[in-house]
Write a protein that holds these residues in place. Structure first.
Motif, PDB file in Angstrom:
ATOM      1  N   GLU A 120       5.458  -2.253  11.497  1.00 38.68           N
ATOM      2  CA  GLU A 120       4.220  -2.163  10.720  1.00 38.68           C
ATOM      3  C   GLU A 120       3.029  -1.722  11.573  1.00 38.68           C
ATOM      4  N   PRO A 121       2.780  -2.339  12.727  1.00 33.80           N
ATOM      5  CA  PRO A 121       1.665  -1.864  13.553  1.00 33.80           C
ATOM      6  C   PRO A 121       1.842  -0.412  14.011  1.00 33.80           C
ATOM      7  N   LEU A 122       3.081  -0.036  14.315  1.00 28.15           N
ATOM      8  CA  LEU A 122       3.347   1.336  14.737  1.00 28.15           C
ATOM      9  C   LEU A 122       3.038   2.324  13.618  1.00 28.15           C
ATOM     10  N   LEU A 123       3.495   2.010  12.416  1.00 31.99           N
ATOM     11  CA  LEU A 123       3.227   2.882  11.274  1.00 31.99           C
ATOM     12  C   LEU A 123       1.734   2.955  10.967  1.00 31.99           C
ATOM     13  N   GLN A 124       1.043   1.829  11.077  1.00 24.75           N
ATOM     14  CA  GLN A 124      -0.404   1.831  10.838  1.00 24.75           C
ATOM     15  C   GLN A 124      -1.123   2.715  11.849  1.00 24.75           C
ATOM     16  N   SER A 125      -0.713   2.651  13.098  1.00 27.03           N
ATOM     17  CA  SER A 125      -1.375   3.473  14.114  1.00 27.03           C
ATOM     18  C   SER A 125      -1.097   4.960  13.895  1.00 27.03           C
ATOM     19  N   ILE A 126       0.093   5.297  13.426  1.00 22.41           N
ATOM     20  CA  ILE A 126       0.408   6.704  13.141  1.00 22.41           C
ATOM     21  C   ILE A 126      -0.438   7.208  11.973  1.00 22.41           C
ATOM     22  N   VAL A 127      -0.510   6.411  10.909  1.00 21.99           N
ATOM     23  CA  VAL A 127      -1.308   6.800   9.736  1.00 21.99           C
ATOM     24  C   VAL A 127      -2.778   6.924  10.121  1.00 21.99           C
ATOM     25  N   MET A 128      -3.268   5.987  10.904  1.00 17.91           N
ATOM     26  CA  MET A 128      -4.675   6.027  11.325  1.00 17.91           C
ATOM     27  C   MET A 128      -4.933   7.242  12.208  1.00 17.91           C
ATOM     28  N   GLY A 129      -4.022   7.537  13.115  1.00 16.79           N
ATOM     29  CA  GLY A 129      -4.184   8.711  13.982  1.00 16.79           C
ATOM     30  C   GLY A 129      -4.228  10.000  13.187  1.00 16.79           C
TER      31      GLY A 129
END
Length: 189
Positions: A120-129
C-alpha cells in the motif's frame, strides 16, 4: 460431619474394585447428593453467578473431598465448611489465572484485520509521483520546498527568492491541482 464421613472413616483408596470400589462409589454418590446444591449456591455467590464456572468448581471441590475422605474422617469440623473453603480457593485461583493474561479470542476476528504488507505505501508513492509529474514546474517546486523539505513559508520564500505571499498562493493552487489529479485517478485526498 454427619452421616457422610462414616463412608470414608479410616479408609484408604482400594487398589482393586469390588466391595471397596462399591464403598467409594457410594461415598461419591452420598457426597454429591448431600453437598452439591448448597455448595453450588455458595460458589455462584463467589463467582458472580457464572453457572458453568460454578459447576466446574463444585465438581473439582467434590472430587477433592472424595480423594481426601480418609483425612477428613477424623476432623471434628463441618464438611460444608471445608468444602466452602476449598471452593473459595478454587474460585480465587481461577480468577487469578483468567486475569493474569488477556482473554483468548477465536480466529474469526483476525480474518477481518488488515495486515500491512508494504504494498500500500509503495503504490501510494507511485501514484503520488505520477500525479506530481503532471503539475507545473512552479507547483512541483513549491510543494518540494514546503512539504518534502518541511520548510516554513518564510524559509521557502527565501530559498526560492520569491515573496511570502507568492509562496502561499502557489501552495494553495498546487494542492488544489494535485487534489484534482488524484481524484481523476480515483484516489481520495
Amino acid at each position: 460431619m454427619g452421616r457422610l464421613l462414616r463412608f470414608g472413616r479410616g479408609r484408604r483408596r482400594p487398589a482393586s474394585q469390588g466391595a471397596a470400589g462399591d464403598a467409594d462409589e457410594a461415598f461419591a454418590e452420598a457426597l454429591y447428593r448431600e453437598y452439591h446444591d448448597p455448595l453450588l449456591r455458595v460458589v455462584l455467590r463467589l463467582n458472580g453467578g457464572d453457572r458453568q464456572w460454578a459447576e466446574d468448581v463444585v465438581q473439582e471441590t467434590l472430587l477433592r473431598a472424595w480423594r481426601s475422605a480418609g483425612a477428613l474422617a477424623g476432623e471434628e469440623r463441618s464438611l460444608m465448611a471445608w468444602l466452602s473453603t476449598v471452593a473459595r480457593r478454587l474460585v480465587i485461583d481461577d480468577w487469578r489465572r483468567r486475569t493474569a493474561r488477556p482473554p483468548e479470542v477465536g480466529e474469526e476476528p483476525l480474518r477481518n484485520v488488515a495486515a500491512r504488507d508494504g504494498w500500500e505505501p509503495l503504490l501510494q508513492s507511485i501514484v503520488m509521483g505520477e500525479a506530481l509529474k503532471e503539475l507545473s514546474e512552479s507547483h512541483r517546486e513549491i510543494l518540494r520546498e514546503t512539504f518534502f523539505r518541511d520548510r516554513t513559508v518564510n524559509q521557502a520564500a527565501e530559498a526560492l527568492g520569491i515573496p511570502v505571499g507568492t509562496v502561499k498562493s502557489r501552495v494553495y493552487y498546487a494542492l488544489r491541482a494535485l487534489r484534482v489529479i488524484l481524484e481523476e485517478r480515483g484516489v481520495t485526498a
